[in-house]
Design an enzyme around this catalytic site. Structure first.
Site, PDB file in Angstrom:
ATOM      1  N   ASN A 153       0.841  -1.197   0.000  1.00  0.00           N
ATOM      2  CA  ASN A 153       0.000   0.000   0.000  1.00  0.00           C
ATOM      3  C   ASN A 153       0.880   1.252   0.000  1.00  0.00           C
ATOM      4  O   ASN A 153       1.746   1.395   0.876  1.00  0.00           O
ATOM      5  CB  ASN A 153      -0.882   0.013   1.253  1.00  0.00           C
ATOM      6  CG  ASN A 153      -1.773   1.240   1.312  1.00  0.00           C
ATOM      7  OD1 ASN A 153      -2.728   1.357   0.556  1.00  0.00           O
ATOM      8  ND2 ASN A 153      -1.461   2.170   2.204  1.00  0.00           N
ATOM      9  N   GLU A 154       0.677   2.118  -0.965  1.00  0.00           N
ATOM     10  CA  GLU A 154       1.337   3.432  -1.015  1.00  0.00           C
ATOM     11  C   GLU A 154       2.822   3.335  -0.686  1.00  0.00           C
ATOM     12  O   GLU A 154       3.343   4.060   0.164  1.00  0.00           O
ATOM     13  CB  GLU A 154       0.646   4.412  -0.070  1.00  0.00           C
ATOM     14  CG  GLU A 154      -0.798   4.644  -0.445  1.00  0.00           C
ATOM     15  CD  GLU A 154      -1.452   5.808   0.299  1.00  0.00           C
ATOM     16  OE1 GLU A 154      -0.788   6.442   1.134  1.00  0.00           O
ATOM     17  OE2 GLU A 154      -2.630   6.088   0.016  1.00  0.00           O
ATOM     18  N   ASN A 178      -5.747   5.062  -4.201  1.00  0.00           N
ATOM     19  CA  ASN A 178      -6.211   5.718  -2.981  1.00  0.00           C
ATOM     20  C   ASN A 178      -6.328   7.206  -3.304  1.00  0.00           C
ATOM     21  O   ASN A 178      -5.324   7.888  -3.456  1.00  0.00           O
ATOM     22  CB  ASN A 178      -5.203   5.522  -1.836  1.00  0.00           C
ATOM     23  CG  ASN A 178      -5.024   4.053  -1.472  1.00  0.00           C
ATOM     24  OD1 ASN A 178      -5.805   3.203  -1.891  1.00  0.00           O
ATOM     25  ND2 ASN A 178      -4.011   3.753  -0.682  1.00  0.00           N
ATOM     26  N   TYR A 194      -7.702  15.802   1.308  1.00  0.00           N
ATOM     27  CA  TYR A 194      -6.348  16.310   1.533  1.00  0.00           C
ATOM     28  C   TYR A 194      -6.009  17.452   0.581  1.00  0.00           C
ATOM     29  O   TYR A 194      -5.065  18.199   0.825  1.00  0.00           O
ATOM     30  CB  TYR A 194      -5.314  15.187   1.426  1.00  0.00           C
ATOM     31  CG  TYR A 194      -5.398  14.213   2.570  1.00  0.00           C
ATOM     32  CD1 TYR A 194      -5.313  14.676   3.885  1.00  0.00           C
ATOM     33  CD2 TYR A 194      -5.585  12.857   2.366  1.00  0.00           C
ATOM     34  CE1 TYR A 194      -5.403  13.796   4.950  1.00  0.00           C
ATOM     35  CE2 TYR A 194      -5.663  11.983   3.432  1.00  0.00           C
ATOM     36  CZ  TYR A 194      -5.574  12.450   4.722  1.00  0.00           C
ATOM     37  OH  TYR A 194      -5.666  11.579   5.782  1.00  0.00           O
ATOM     38  N   TRP A 229     -12.816   4.500   2.556  1.00  0.00           N
ATOM     39  CA  TRP A 229     -11.855   4.562   3.664  1.00  0.00           C
ATOM     40  C   TRP A 229     -12.514   5.363   4.757  1.00  0.00           C
ATOM     41  O   TRP A 229     -12.686   6.542   4.597  1.00  0.00           O
ATOM     42  CB  TRP A 229     -10.533   5.216   3.247  1.00  0.00           C
ATOM     43  CG  TRP A 229      -9.525   5.046   4.339  1.00  0.00           C
ATOM     44  CD1 TRP A 229      -9.190   5.967   5.296  1.00  0.00           C
ATOM     45  CD2 TRP A 229      -8.741   3.868   4.616  1.00  0.00           C
ATOM     46  NE1 TRP A 229      -8.266   5.426   6.151  1.00  0.00           N
ATOM     47  CE2 TRP A 229      -7.974   4.150   5.757  1.00  0.00           C
ATOM     48  CE3 TRP A 229      -8.646   2.608   4.013  1.00  0.00           C
ATOM     49  CZ2 TRP A 229      -7.095   3.212   6.317  1.00  0.00           C
ATOM     50  CZ3 TRP A 229      -7.771   1.681   4.567  1.00  0.00           C
ATOM     51  CH2 TRP A 229      -7.005   1.999   5.708  1.00  0.00           C
ATOM     52  N   LYS A 259     -12.368   8.962   9.555  1.00  0.00           N
ATOM     53  CA  LYS A 259     -13.018   8.814   8.248  1.00  0.00           C
ATOM     54  C   LYS A 259     -14.060   7.700   8.245  1.00  0.00           C
ATOM     55  O   LYS A 259     -14.633   7.380   7.206  1.00  0.00           O
ATOM     56  CB  LYS A 259     -11.971   8.561   7.170  1.00  0.00           C
ATOM     57  CG  LYS A 259     -11.022   9.736   7.001  1.00  0.00           C
ATOM     58  CD  LYS A 259     -10.168   9.627   5.765  1.00  0.00           C
ATOM     59  CE  LYS A 259      -9.143  10.746   5.732  1.00  0.00           C
ATOM     60  NZ  LYS A 259      -8.051  10.574   6.708  1.00  0.00           N
TER      61      LYS A 259
END
Ligand code: GCB
Length: 887
Positions: free
Chosen positions: A426-427, A495, A501, A575, A595
């Site tokens: 992930n990321e 994502n 953001y 998410w 979230k």
């Protein structure tokens, strides 16, 4: 059918046709399995000789498993929670009947390294906190004298560069936080030491509506001194337990050795297919016979389904295009940390299912076996992944550990028909190798190393399980493409947080489209999207990062709409389903990621019903204001504010205090809205939905605390006013007071004079208050605050918090807030001309912002109202909240 297997199948003693099978014989399960969760002793930190029998542990804490030592301190501590060693000990008395058997300990999960000792001797160890492991402890057992055994486990959740995850936005709760099992078998048995997996692996190489083929492969172990010839009988049972087909294979297992077996079961004609709508489960019972005796048994779930991911058509299940309506789940829970009972795990999945989801991403790590069992039974397609998050360590040890975790996850959960995707990372480009957060990678060597690592993981996942898709989740950085990482997995997870953001949520769709063009060969899934929300923050003018429930719903409504407009998209995953702990983050509630569609203690937020209205079909209607049932507002006689209603039905009528406001047809996201003129006090709001002969009703009470537009209006004598300074959102505190949204001062009313609306930096943790959401926004550099109350005596409460050593950021609608930089903030405060603080010093260091209240009494005279004046001495003055009460 591939040839070696076909050959094996032909050698099988019997391949029986369905009708010929006798009723299932009820032979008892020869394998002993029992949890040993109760009655452990626990002690924090390292203890010398903790594994020894003579050590006196009576002073240790009594605990039952599952247990974590971080359930509380992830919230207590500003800097960090305890990451280190914890020791567990348990005395266990074994029955004589287990003498002569092979005895294993199976740990479902211990975070993150575990060393296991039995009767003082080292029995084995495991690295990685999210996968199970099994140890054969037979040789360490002591028989006689009561058969008491001592199990001692050292668990350590310290940071280890060689073990994923490295830097993460979730708590790494230490402890034995899942069940521990004792398993006892005959000396010949299905192999238990295979990466914590069941030792029997079921595949369904060919499935159609006409026929379902299942194969079974596995390994037998013989720990005895003589070779044995065993019969493996695998039987397909339907969900009622009736035999559907079976295969028998004879296997000769050498002394102290192992032998593999593989079986092709007879095709099941017209199989009941497994899908989220009809999660029909068969099972495969694999019995190991020695002559007349059944000496071991493993039962595996079996679901007949086939699926495909495709770049242009998305996801297809059993030949039908199926949009993956999904969400993500972390495994922690208020008050328990990661140590949830199986019931709570299952309840989480029931909540997700009831929302209408058909897909769940287990982010960012393998989860409890109860989760996978529930997904099979309830019908949730699963993406499960290993915890390679944010960055990698470039080392052979890290690679080996990550690959082992991947193999463990795949073997342990291989047989679950719910699983369709194995995620590898992930990321991975969120942080640099050195641990700095990065916007763009500039270290090409590291980028190549990440690519090689990713390729290795990919190869392994495909080789371990050719029947599942692989995926990784990436964020917006360009590095995934420049390094050649994005192209590696079969399914690309994105994502995306447009509108949270950064930017606007309208940019989400075009961002997806650009990726679709850029990755024309990969199926694309929105693996994360979300915005934060506090239950008691709401706004009539919502904006990015305000943590209002209103913005949360708008954000999700927009994403639902935009996702629907892209038929090539395989699916989406919110998410997150549940708020979860996120150490080192401040925001509105310290150390929490807000979230969730549900709170940390599992209460639905209004947004949950948006999904239910869109994703389910049973009649439902919901007045989306449970999170805003106590409102405040400014108005002359009434206060007009919106009410949104979600429904699955075709028409909905709203009644307020018994009066109809008319019927409406819900829009494309199943929402109907009204502007309601709320009377002072309680208002009964009722939504009645109808459609296709069905009806649904929802009713709730909304309390309105009205503030007159003119605070001196004699018709509404002034009592009290509270303002959430610097925020566009109002905040209903737990004590029954609504702090109104802020406004620039207007004569006759209230508001700030000068100043810029600002938001605490994300890292800043607000302490010393139970009302942190109110403190997360503030006015910076303001000259004063005015409240034009009528003449009289008042109590004025001023709420402040330093802003930490970090600069605040501008609230979405406001100008960039200049900040004290160093965190220095010293200023004087005067109320109606009287200095109440000469040097109010809010200077803070680090990321801590303690809340402070200044309460003074004053009098308003000659129509001057209340004037609060600030004078900067160092840095800039701030104000987070104000409350004025008539005495
Ligand atoms: C992400 C991460 C997830 C975070 C989330 C967030 O992209 O994958 O671990 O929790 O964003 O809320 O920022």
């Amino acid at each position: 059918m591939n040839t070696p297997l076909a050959a094996i199948a032909r050698r099988s003693l019997a391949l029986l046709a369905l009708a010929a099978l006798p009723a299932v014989a009820q032979t008892p399960d020869p394998r002993v399995r029992m949890t040993i969760n109760d009655g452990w002793r626990y002690r924090a930190d390292g203890v010398e000789f903790a594994e020894k029998g003579w050590l006196n542990d009576t002073g240790w804490e009594r605990v039952n498993l599952p247990h974590t030592w971080n359930a509380q301190d992830v919230f207590d501590d500003v800097e960090s929670y305890r990451r280190g060693i914890g020791w567990y000990r348990k005395r266990l008395t074994l029955p004589d009947s287990l003498k002569g058997k092979r005895v294993f300990l199976h740990f479902e999960g211990a975070n993150q390294t575990a060393e296991v000792y039995v009767n003082g001797a080292y029995a084995g160890e495991h690295a990685g906190g999210y996968t199970a492991f099994t140890l054969d402890v037979t040789r360490h057992l002591q028989w006689g004298g009561g058969n008491e055994q001592l199990i001692a486990v050292q668990v350590d959740n310290s940071h280890r560069p060689a073990i994923a995850p490295l830097s993460v936005g979730f708590a790494l709760y230490g402890g034995i936080y899942r069940d521990v099992w004792l398993v006892a078998t005959d000396s010949a048995h299905v192999t238990l030491g295979d990466h914590g997996g069941p030792g029997v692996y079921v595949t369904t190489p060919r499935v159609s509506r006409e026929a379902g083929e299942a194969r079974v492969r596995g390994t037998l172990s013989n720990d005895g001194g003589a070779a044995r010839t065993l019969r493996v009988v695998s039987t397909i049972l339907d969900s009622a337990g009736a035999r559907v087909g079976e295969a028998t294979t004879t296997v000769r297992v050498p002394a102290r050795g192992q032998a593999e077996f593989a079986q092709a079961l007879p095709a099941v004609r017209a199989p009941r297919l497994w899908s989220p709508d009809t999660p029909y489960l068969y099972s495969v019972r694999t019995d190991v016979h020695d002559g007349d005796r059944v000496i071991d048994r493993v039962t595996s779930p079996l679901g007949f389904r086939w699926f495909r991911f495709d770049a242009d058509s998305g996801f297809t299940l059993n030949g039908r295009k199926t949009f993956l309506r999904g969400t993500n789940r972390h495994q922690d829970y208020q008050g328990l940390g990661s140590a949830l009972s199986n019931q709570l795990h299952v309840r989480d999945l029931e909540i997700i299912k009831a929302m209408g989801a058909n897909f769940l991403r287990l982010a960012h790590y393998p989860q409890d076996p109860a989760v996978l069992d529930a997904a099979d039974r309830l019908g949730l397609l699963i993406w499960e992944e290993v915890p390679v998050v944010n960055q990698i360590t470039v080392s052979d040890a890290f690679t080996a550990n990550s690959q082992r975790m991947l193999r463990e996850m795949i073997r342990q959960h291989h047989n679950h028909p719910s699983v369709v995707i194995w995620g590898t990372m992930n990321e991975v480009f969120l942080w640099s190798e050195a641990g700095a957060r990065i916007a763009r990678q500039s270290d090409t060597t590291y980028m190549r190393q990440v690519r090689d690592f990713a390729r290795g993981m990919e190869r392994l996942a495909r080789a371990e399980d050719p029947a599942r898709a692989t995926a990784m989740a990436i964020h917006g950085a360009a590095s995934y493409d420049t390094a050649g990482v994005a192209e590696i997995p079969m399914v690309l997870g994105l994502n995306l947080y447009n509108g949270w953001y950064g930017g606007t949520f309208a940019e989400y769709g075009p961002t997806l489209d650009r990726r679709h063009v850029r990755s024309p060969k990969q199926a694309i899934l929105l693996s994360e999207y979300g915005s934060g929300s506090e239950l008691r923050l709401n706004s009539t003018a919502p904006e990015r990062f305000d943590h209002s429930g209103t913005w949360h719903r708008m954000y999700h409504e927009s994403y639902i709409r935009q996702s629907r407009a892209r038929p090539w998209l395989a699916g989406t995953a919110v998410w997150n389903q549940f708020d979860f702990s996120q150490p080192h983050i401040g925001e509105t509630t310290p150390h929490m990621n807000k979230k969730g569609l549900y709170t940390f203690d599992r209460k639905p937020k209004d947004v949950y019903y948006l999904y239910q209205a869109n994703w389910t079909t049973a009649p439902m209607v919901y007045v989306a204001s449970r999170d805003w049932s106590h409102r405040g507002g400014v108005g002359a006689t009434t206060v007009t504010q919106p009410i949104d209603v979600y429904t699955t039905l075709g028409s909905v009528e709203l009644f307020v205090n018994g009066k109809s406001l008319g019927a409406k047809t819900p829009d494309d996201v199943r929402k109907a809205s009204w502007d309601v003129a709320f009377a002072d006090g309680d208002n009964v709001v009722e939504a009645r939905a109808t459609g296709e002969g069905q009806t649904a009703v929802d009713r709730m009470t909304i309390r309105m605390d009205r503030t007159p537009a003119d605070l001196r209006d004699p018709k509404t004598p002034f009592r009290e006013l509270a303002v959430n300074v610097g925020s566009n959102a109002q905040y209903a505190d737990a004590d029954g007071l609504v702090w109104l949204a802020d406004q620039p001062y207007a004569a006759g009313s209230f508001g700030s004079v000068g100043g810029q609306r600002a938001l605490m930096a994300r890292e800043v943790v607000i302490t010393n208050t139970a009302q942190s959401p109110m403190y997360a926004t503030y006015q910076s550099n303001l000259q004063g605050y005015r409240v034009d109350v009528p003449d009289g005596d008042y109590e004025v409460e001023l709420r402040f918090a330093g802003t930490g050593g970090v600069a605040g950021t501008a609230a979405a609608g406001g100008a960039e807030a200049a900040s004290g930089g160093s965190g220095a903030r010293v200023f004087s405060v005067a109320v109606n001309g009287a200095t109440v603080a000469e040097r109010l010093d809010l200077t803070t260091r680090g990321n801590v912002a303690p809340a402070t209240t200044l309460t003074v009494t004053t009098s308003a005279t000659n129509g001057g109202g209340i004037v609060v004046a600030f004078r900067a001495l160092q840095g800039q003055p701030v104000l987070n909240g104000i409350r004025v009460r008539r005495r």
